[in-house]
Design an enzyme around this catalytic site. Structure first.
Site, PDB file in Angstrom:
ATOM      1  N   PRO A 115       0.832  -1.200   0.000  1.00  0.00           N
ATOM      2  CA  PRO A 115       0.000   0.000   0.000  1.00  0.00           C
ATOM      3  C   PRO A 115       0.868   1.252   0.000  1.00  0.00           C
ATOM      4  O   PRO A 115       1.926   1.293   0.614  1.00  0.00           O
ATOM      5  CB  PRO A 115      -0.800  -0.121   1.300  1.00  0.00           C
ATOM      6  N   GLU A 116       0.404   2.276  -0.691  1.00  0.00           N
ATOM      7  CA  GLU A 116       1.136   3.523  -0.746  1.00  0.00           C
ATOM      8  C   GLU A 116       0.503   4.549   0.187  1.00  0.00           C
ATOM      9  O   GLU A 116      -0.522   4.282   0.826  1.00  0.00           O
ATOM     10  CB  GLU A 116       1.193   4.020  -2.187  1.00  0.00           C
TER      11      GLU A 116
END
Length: 296
Positions: A2-3
């Site tokens: 996830p960013e």
């Protein structure tokens, strides 16, 4: 992985359930995730109030009334499921391996809170982790020492970019992904930001500063675009690729706004551009760019 926008989505979903509430029960269903839990983890967390919940790069940080901070990282497949006392499910962003949602065998940490909320951490791959450190030592702890500036907020500016990148011959995309310079930027959003800023991913990072070290127009434009892309992605709930979906089954929507990422061979979406999206590999990662909008 996830960013930043996905982690910020999780933070905003957890905040109403956790901040101002006290942990009344902490249950660990295994002794470790990616790393072993800190000594006496459940004992140190139970009974403490969450006074604030923040994000540093791709980490969540819960400040506890004990003076310690609970650091949480989602890894590749971690997710939080939140249930309020009236039975409503909140929808902080989830990160899970396809098919893992709802499988109790992957529920590794259970928190009960004084407001009646229940928070469960589920992680099929167990690449996430949790740690406890003194709040006063956050900036110098092993997770955050040497970490760069935040890309959201006032720290990021054309002047900051020029100062960080001055005289660097590193490719621009690699410099933007360097967590020691700017913390939290990931592959997807760097590709999107560079396209909007009309900058080639292989251009030397140092070209964003002039001979005197002052920011060029490109540096100022890039700083603005990075904030815009991240803000839009947070508002859209992040990007749904293979492992991202909300607890209520809805998906993050920013992937529908991708201009170049994962669009190899398709036409550029920039107004008036007839270019084609190309892909190149940098440091083992795919980079997507428009050969017309982003000249060398």
């Amino acid at each position: 992985m996830p960013e930043l926008p996905e982690v910020e989505t999780v933070r905003r979903g957890l905040e109403p359930a956790m901040v101002g509430a006290r942990f009344t029960e902490v249950v660990l269903n295994r002794p470790n995730l990616r790393f072993p839990f800190p000594a006496r983890f459940a004992e140190r967390v139970q009974g403490q109030e969450v006074t604030a919940l923040s994000r540093r790069a791709k980490y969540l940080v819960a400040d506890l009334s004990s003076g310690e901070a609970l650091i949480m990282h989602l890894g590749m497949s971690g997710r939080f499921d939140v249930q309020l006392p009236d039975g409503r499910n909140l929808s902080p962003g989830d990160f899970y391996l396809d098919g893992a949602q709802g499988q109790g065998k992957h529920d590794h940490v259970r928190f009960a809170l004084s407001n009646g909320a229940r928070v469960v951490y589920n992680d099929a791959r167990r690449f996430g982790f949790m740690d406890l450190v003194p709040s006063a030592d956050l900036a110098t702890c092993r997770h955050f020492a040497g970490m760069g500036i935040e890309p959201l907020g006032n720290e990021l500016s054309g002047e900051a970019i020029a100062d960080l990148f001055r005289a660097k011959r590193t490719p621009l995309k690699a410099a933007l992904l360097d967590q020691r310079l700017i913390a939290g930027l990931g592959n997807i959003y760097v590709c999107e930001a560079l396209h909007r800023a009309k900058l080639h991913p292989e251009a030397p990072a140092g070209t964003l500063a002039d001979a005197a070290g002052r920011p060029t127009a490109k540096a100022k434009r890039l700083a603005t675009v990075i904030r815009d892309v991240l803000t839009e992605a947070v508002a859209a709930g992040g990007s749904t690729l293979r492992d991202y979906v909300h607890t209520d089954g809805s998906q993050g929507a920013f992937q529908h706004a991708f201009r170049v990422y994962d669009r190899e061979g398709l036409g550029c979406t920039a107004k008036g551009c007839r270019g084609v999206v190309r892909r190149l590999v940098q440091s083992g990662r795919s980079t997507f760019y428009c050969e017309t909008c982003q000249p060398r």
